[in-house]
Design a protein around this motif. Structure first.
Motif, PDB file in Angstrom:
ATOM      1  N   LYS A 102      -6.731  -0.426  -7.423  1.00 44.67           N
ATOM      2  CA  LYS A 102      -8.060  -0.441  -6.790  1.00 44.67           C
ATOM      3  C   LYS A 102      -8.618  -1.847  -6.603  1.00 44.67           C
ATOM      4  CE  LYS A 102      -9.420   4.088  -8.636  1.00 44.67           C
ATOM      5  NZ  LYS A 102     -10.394   4.837  -9.453  1.00 44.67           N
ATOM      6  N   ARG A 103      -8.544  -2.657  -7.647  1.00 43.20           N
ATOM      7  CA  ARG A 103      -9.170  -3.978  -7.592  1.00 43.20           C
ATOM      8  C   ARG A 103      -8.613  -4.790  -6.421  1.00 43.20           C
ATOM      9  NH1 ARG A 103      -9.243  -4.854 -12.326  1.00 43.20           N
ATOM     10  NH2 ARG A 103     -11.513  -4.855 -12.677  1.00 43.20           N
ATOM     11  N   GLU A 104      -7.274  -4.920  -6.392  1.00 39.01           N
ATOM     12  CA  GLU A 104      -6.658  -5.739  -5.342  1.00 39.01           C
ATOM     13  C   GLU A 104      -6.896  -5.130  -3.955  1.00 39.01           C
ATOM     14  OE1 GLU A 104      -5.286  -4.687  -8.052  1.00 39.01           O
ATOM     15  OE2 GLU A 104      -4.129  -6.261  -9.074  1.00 39.01           O
ATOM     16  N   ALA A 105      -6.780  -3.792  -3.869  1.00 37.57           N
ATOM     17  CA  ALA A 105      -6.964  -3.148  -2.568  1.00 37.57           C
ATOM     18  C   ALA A 105      -8.355  -3.418  -2.004  1.00 37.57           C
ATOM     19  CB  ALA A 105      -6.724  -1.642  -2.688  1.00 37.57           C
ATOM     20  N   ILE A 106      -9.372  -3.305  -2.846  1.00 36.20           N
ATOM     21  CA  ILE A 106     -10.757  -3.559  -2.405  1.00 36.20           C
ATOM     22  C   ILE A 106     -10.955  -5.030  -2.049  1.00 36.20           C
ATOM     23  CG2 ILE A 106     -13.166  -3.593  -3.177  1.00 36.20           C
ATOM     24  CD1 ILE A 106     -12.523  -1.018  -4.773  1.00 36.20           C
ATOM     25  N   HIS A 107     -10.427  -5.924  -2.877  1.00 36.69           N
ATOM     26  CA  HIS A 107     -10.563  -7.360  -2.590  1.00 36.69           C
ATOM     27  C   HIS A 107      -9.860  -7.729  -1.288  1.00 36.69           C
ATOM     28  CE1 HIS A 107     -12.621  -9.308  -6.031  1.00 36.69           C
ATOM     29  NE2 HIS A 107     -12.197  -8.238  -6.721  1.00 36.69           N
ATOM     30  N   TYR A 108      -8.630  -7.192  -1.075  1.00 37.82           N
ATOM     31  CA  TYR A 108      -7.904  -7.482   0.170  1.00 37.82           C
ATOM     32  C   TYR A 108      -8.716  -7.014   1.381  1.00 37.82           C
ATOM     33  CZ  TYR A 108      -3.574  -8.435  -2.494  1.00 37.82           C
ATOM     34  OH  TYR A 108      -2.619  -8.951  -3.331  1.00 37.82           O
ATOM     35  N   ALA A 109      -9.237  -5.799   1.297  1.00 41.04           N
ATOM     36  CA  ALA A 109      -9.984  -5.244   2.423  1.00 41.04           C
ATOM     37  C   ALA A 109     -11.215  -6.097   2.731  1.00 41.04           C
ATOM     38  CB  ALA A 109     -10.396  -3.801   2.114  1.00 41.04           C
ATOM     39  N   TRP A 110     -11.948  -6.458   1.703  1.00 38.87           N
ATOM     40  CA  TRP A 110     -13.155  -7.254   1.890  1.00 38.87           C
ATOM     41  C   TRP A 110     -12.835  -8.630   2.479  1.00 38.87           C
ATOM     42  CZ3 TRP A 110     -18.023  -6.242   2.335  1.00 38.87           C
ATOM     43  CH2 TRP A 110     -18.987  -7.257   2.173  1.00 38.87           C
ATOM     44  N   GLU A 111     -11.800  -9.255   1.957  1.00 40.81           N
ATOM     45  CA  GLU A 111     -11.426 -10.577   2.447  1.00 40.81           C
ATOM     46  C   GLU A 111     -10.973 -10.521   3.892  1.00 40.81           C
ATOM     47  OE1 GLU A 111      -9.179 -14.168   0.378  1.00 40.81           O
ATOM     48  OE2 GLU A 111      -7.735 -12.636   1.018  1.00 40.81           O
ATOM     49  N   PHE A 112     -10.166  -9.523   4.219  1.00 44.27           N
ATOM     50  CA  PHE A 112      -9.660  -9.436   5.593  1.00 44.27           C
ATOM     51  C   PHE A 112     -10.801  -9.202   6.588  1.00 44.27           C
ATOM     52  CE2 PHE A 112      -7.923  -7.025   9.231  1.00 44.27           C
ATOM     53  CZ  PHE A 112      -7.032  -7.983   9.697  1.00 44.27           C
ATOM     54  N   LEU A 113     -11.709  -8.296   6.252  1.00 40.55           N
ATOM     55  CA  LEU A 113     -12.790  -7.966   7.185  1.00 40.55           C
ATOM     56  C   LEU A 113     -13.802  -9.090   7.323  1.00 40.55           C
ATOM     57  CD1 LEU A 113     -13.509  -4.219   6.264  1.00 40.55           C
ATOM     58  CD2 LEU A 113     -12.297  -5.085   8.270  1.00 40.55           C
ATOM     59  N   THR A 114     -14.183  -9.707   6.198  1.00 41.75           N
ATOM     60  CA  THR A 114     -15.298 -10.669   6.249  1.00 41.75           C
ATOM     61  C   THR A 114     -14.863 -12.117   6.459  1.00 41.75           C
ATOM     62  OG1 THR A 114     -15.322 -10.908   3.841  1.00 41.75           O
ATOM     63  CG2 THR A 114     -16.712  -9.181   4.794  1.00 41.75           C
ATOM     64  N   LYS A 115     -13.630 -12.449   6.068  1.00 37.86           N
ATOM     65  CA  LYS A 115     -13.177 -13.838   6.225  1.00 37.86           C
ATOM     66  C   LYS A 115     -12.191 -13.997   7.378  1.00 37.86           C
ATOM     67  CE  LYS A 115     -14.019 -15.169   1.415  1.00 37.86           C
ATOM     68  NZ  LYS A 115     -13.437 -15.716   0.154  1.00 37.86           N
ATOM     69  N   GLU A 116     -11.190 -13.090   7.443  1.00 41.54           N
ATOM     70  CA  GLU A 116     -10.201 -13.200   8.527  1.00 41.54           C
ATOM     71  C   GLU A 116     -10.794 -12.781   9.866  1.00 41.54           C
ATOM     72  OE1 GLU A 116      -6.980 -14.347   8.264  1.00 41.54           O
ATOM     73  OE2 GLU A 116      -7.526 -14.909   6.216  1.00 41.54           O
TER      74      GLU A 116
END
Length: 865
Positions: A102-116
């Motif tokens: 869960k932790r990594e999946a949520i962090h990846y999603a947030w980073e991809f949407l808001t930074k990438e």
């Protein structure tokens, strides 16, 4: 960002996070009978999630092409009516197989949407499963996401499971807020069905193994499965609230609009345009993955999609074969992502064009039937018999009829349709399979069949059945069933009729009419005792009717040759759907979705006769089922096979190899002659050939020759010239029919001239609302067009009464269509005469069933104007 850039950016991001890029799998699931099509990105990995398979990596990323148009996941009915549903779409997904959670999946999603992708954080909303405190804590405490923008939802929305048992777990979804100017509320709220908050990413945390008793057993190695629709994400990034407004659809939509007559003034945002743009995507990619239109399974889903697209095209005035023309546009759109589509383009275009040509032949007839049914409606539901007839006779998939009904604010009688479908299935079973008469008694001991090698044998009577009961004897004149321990009589099975003949000894004669088989393998010899008294245990001589058996074996062996020839000439998609082999003829039902051409029938018949003339021996092998399959033996329709089977091989180079328990000729030359007598449709996608063999085929040819002689005498020509003579007579008839049609058109034209004097003026608008005498319903439109040309600016309402039915046409010249629409005027009149109708703003057609109200209804148009 363009669609292609977003797709690649997603793959690049997760590859940088040590994910292995997996190319899109086929739309057809591999080794998964539970799904018609791949409907999400996780489907190619189902075996890994269930524990049945493994991969050489623990992290994966993919852009998977998906179809949701059949089975449980079916978005077909929503396409064209919503902004975000498609039958074909691409799913972006990242996966962890027992690695991160869960932790990594949520962090990846947030980073991809808001930074990438630089999505504004304040525009995002999150949902979590109501019992998943862990996920909510990660969002709040680690991501810093505001708690007031997190919805805690129930299992219906935020708990995923593969089935009633097996892998499952909570999910967390990410939504994008399009703004207050669009209706709808956030997830979990009463107004969540609006288009303001759109789900863009679903993060599934597979952490349990659900047991049969409902217990959620924690998995040793929890997994992550995510899915994000590329089309929805693209719409967000391109600031669109409708997926069809994004760059990935624009070239297709332009191509569709270019096909529509300019006079119809159809815009890019038309629902029918969007339906076609969606449907060409799914149809082309299905064909790429080897699905072809048919009447069952995946092929039927494809057929439904193609025909729905075609109907929407004709609705907008496209009157030519058009659907296949969009495939090259699609291939260019996807050339960088799926270059295989361009390579397969000739195949895709050919299949699409062929399917459209077949459907167009019946589309107008079907629409006419539907319009008549709608006009005659007393309520708001189209009856099941009409829906079935549209499906069975005119090739209208049920959801296509439902689609048309919805446009008219009507519904369809699905229960009535299912009743008609059940009746058809019962008819098909009765004609394709044979029913065994049970007589209410089951015999446990099987009868030993001796009839492959001999047509007579001596056996003792095992049992008698009379009037559904076991009896010890039968007396002269009595009807009943005799069960033998051994018999040369073939029992009805696999399409071959049972043998007839005589059971006898010095004192008795039992005439057998037919022979059936029980599940136990006991043979039932049905007949009547002509003389004597027959008791259980008596010995009898069993004599099969030799003449009848020879005819049956000729027809059965010819059926095998016919099956092989059909597959060679028409293709290996031909499969047997039923057969009947008796002493008089053979009948063979098979899957094929078009009429067989005369030249193909001649090829098939010639091929069978050449094999008969070759006179090769028919080989029979008794072997196990695995060896039979290795040899390429085909199983026959309706048969059940054990481990040991009979394999029949006929003709040189193993022309026909089939599993079969029936009786056959020893040499192919014994068939004598093979002649096809008829070919036609039985039901949607199933054709039937009937044929004769041996002396029956000779008699058929003789009768045909006699008929030819008679035609030659009637037309005063020779047998050689008779075709030319008949062709000449038909040509003369057609010329006369053309002259009559021209004469009728002139009469209709004169009618139009006569009607000019009835034009009245209402508030400066020319109005003609009248009955046309002596014309047909088909003439009305021509008359209306002629009057519009003559009168310049006018509203025309014309009616004709034939056989107590009213036909109506309303025509409005282009300059008046903003003020007066033909469809509204037509419905105003039609409602008064018990009818309905529809059409374009400048031309509408309909009718009614109450001509007694017609005069008043036509007069009312003046007050409407």
């Amino acid at each position: 960002m363009k669609t292609a850039q977003i797709r690649q950016k997603f793959l690049d991001y997760f590859e940088s996070k040590d994910h292995t890029i997996e190319p899109s799998a086929s739309l057809i699931p591999h080794n998964d009978k539970t799904l018609l099509f791949v409907n999400s990105g996780m489907v190619p990995f189902k075996d890994v999630f269930s524990g049945a398979g493994k991969r050489p990596y623990k992290r994966a990323v993919s852009v998977q092409r998906c179809v949701r148009a059949g089975g449980k996941h079916n978005d077909l009915e929503n396409v064209g009516y919503t902004a975000h549903h498609h039958t074909f779409f691409e799913m972006l997904g990242n996966f962890s197989f027992g690695d991160y959670f869960k932790r990594e999946a949520i962090h990846y999603a947030w980073e991809f949407l808001t930074k990438e992708l630089n999505l504004p954080k304040e525009k995002l909303w999150v949902s979590v499963f109501e019992e998943d405190d862990e996920a909510e804590n990660i969002w709040i405490n680690e991501i810093g996401f505001p708690k007031n923008r997190i919805s805690r939802c129930g299992a219906k929305d935020n708990f995923w499971q593969m089935g009633d048992t097996g892998p499952c777990g909570p999910s967390s979804e990410i939504f994008y807020d399009h703004g207050e100017h669009i209706a709808g509320g956030p997830p979990g709220h009463a107004d969540e069905d609006g288009d303001r908050y759109i789900e863009i990413w679903n993060l599934v945390f597979t952490q349990f193994d659900k047991q049969e008793d409902g217990y959620l057993k924690p998995l040793v190695a929890p997994c992550v499965d995510t899915g994000m629709g590329l089309e929805r994400l693209t719409a967000v990034l391109q600031h669109k609230n409708n997926n069809y407004d994004t760059d990935g659809f624009q070239s297709l939509i332009k191509a569709v609009v270019d096909l529509i007559p300019k006079s119809n003034n159809i815009k890019n945002d038309n629902a029918s345009v969007r339906v076609i743009a969606d449907h060409i995507r799914s149809a082309a990619f299905m064909i790429l993955d080897s699905v072809i239109p048919s009447n069952e399974g995946r092929g039927y889903v494809l057929r439904r999609i193609i025909r729905r697209g075609i109907r929407h095209g004709h609705k907008m005035g496209i009157d030519k074969v058009f659907f296949y023309r969009l495939a090259p546009v699609l291939a260019v759109e996807f050339k960088g992502t799926y270059p295989e589509l361009k390579q397969a383009l000739p195949k895709v275009e050919k299949i699409l064009k062929h399917e459209e040509q077949r459907f167009v032949q019946t589309l107008d007839q079907g629409m006419s039937l539907l319009e008549e049914a709608i006009i005659s409606l007393k309520g708001s539901e189209i009856d099941g018999k009409t829906v079935f007839k549209l499906y069975d006779t005119y090739g209208f998939p049920v959801d296509l009829t439902a689609d048309i009904a919805r446009e008219r604010n009507l519904t369809i009688d699905m229960l009535g349709f299912e009743i008609e479908m059940t009746k058809q299935r019962d008819r098909a079973r009765q004609t394709g399979d044979f029913k065994i008469s049970k007589k209410g008694v089951d015999i446990s001991e099987a009868t030993e069949f001796l009839g492959y090698e001999q047509l007579e044998n001596v056996s003792s009577i095992q049992a008698f059945v009379k009037d559904g009961k076991l009896v010890e004897k039968i007396e002269a004149g009595g009807h009943g069933v005799v069960v033998l321990t051994q018999s040369s009589f073939y029992a009805e099975s696999g399409g071959q009729i049972g043998d007839s003949g005589v059971l006898s000894n010095a004192k008795v004669e039992f005439r057998v009419g037919h022979t059936n088989k029980q599940k136990s393998g006991a043979f039932e010899h049905h007949g009547v005792l002509n003389k004597g008294v027959l008791k259980v245990g008596d010995a009898v001589q069993a004599n099969v009717d030799k003449k009848s058996r020879k005819c049956i074996t000729r027809n059965h062996s010819a059926t095998h040759l016919l099956h092989a020839a059909l597959r060679i000439v028409l293709g290996e998609t031909v499969t047997q759907k039923g057969s009947l082999v008796d002493s008089e003829k053979l009948r063979f039902d098979f899957s094929h979705d078009e009429v067989i051409t005369k030249s193909d029938l001649e090829k098939i018949e010639s091929m069978v006769n050449r094999k008969i003339l070759g006179n090769t021996k028919v080989h029979t092998d008794i072997t196990n089922i695995e060896n039979a399959k290795k040899k390429g033996a085909m199983a026959l329709f309706g048969e059940k096979y054990g481990n040991i089977v009979r394999v029949l091989t006929m003709g040189k180079d193993d022309f026909s190899v089939e599993l079969c328990g029936g009786t056959h000729v020893r040499q192919l030359g014994d068939i004598g002659l093979f002649r096809i007598t008829s070919e036609g449709g039985v039901s949607a996608g199933v054709r039937r050939i009937e044929a004769l063999t041996g002396y029956d085929a000779y008699q058929f040819d003789n009768q045909t020759q006699n008929s030819l002689n008679e035609i030659a005498q009637i037309t005063k020509s020779s047998n050689v010239q008779v075709v030319e003579k008949v062709t000449q007579l038909i040509k003369q008839q057609k010329e006369l029919e053309k002259q009559i049609a021209i004469f009728q058109k002139q009469l209709a034209s004169n009618q139009g001239d006569d009607l000019v004097g009835q034009v009245q003026e209402v508030k400066g608008i020319k109005l003609l609302s009248t009955v046309v005498e002596g014309a047909s319903g088909k003439d009305l439109r021509d008359i209306a067009d002629k009057l519009k040309d003559k009168l310049g600016s006018v509203v025309i309402v014309l009616a004709v009464v034939n056989n107590d039915k009213v036909s109506l046409v309303v025509g409005v010249t282009k300059d008046l269509t903003k003020q007066y629409q033909a469809g509204k005027i037509l419905n105003h009149v039609a409602e008064q005469i018990g009818g309905k109708g529809g059409g374009r703003p400048d031309m509408a057609q309909g009718g009614g069933t109450q001509p007694e109200h017609l005069t008043k209804a036509l007069a009312s148009v003046k007050s409407l104007i």
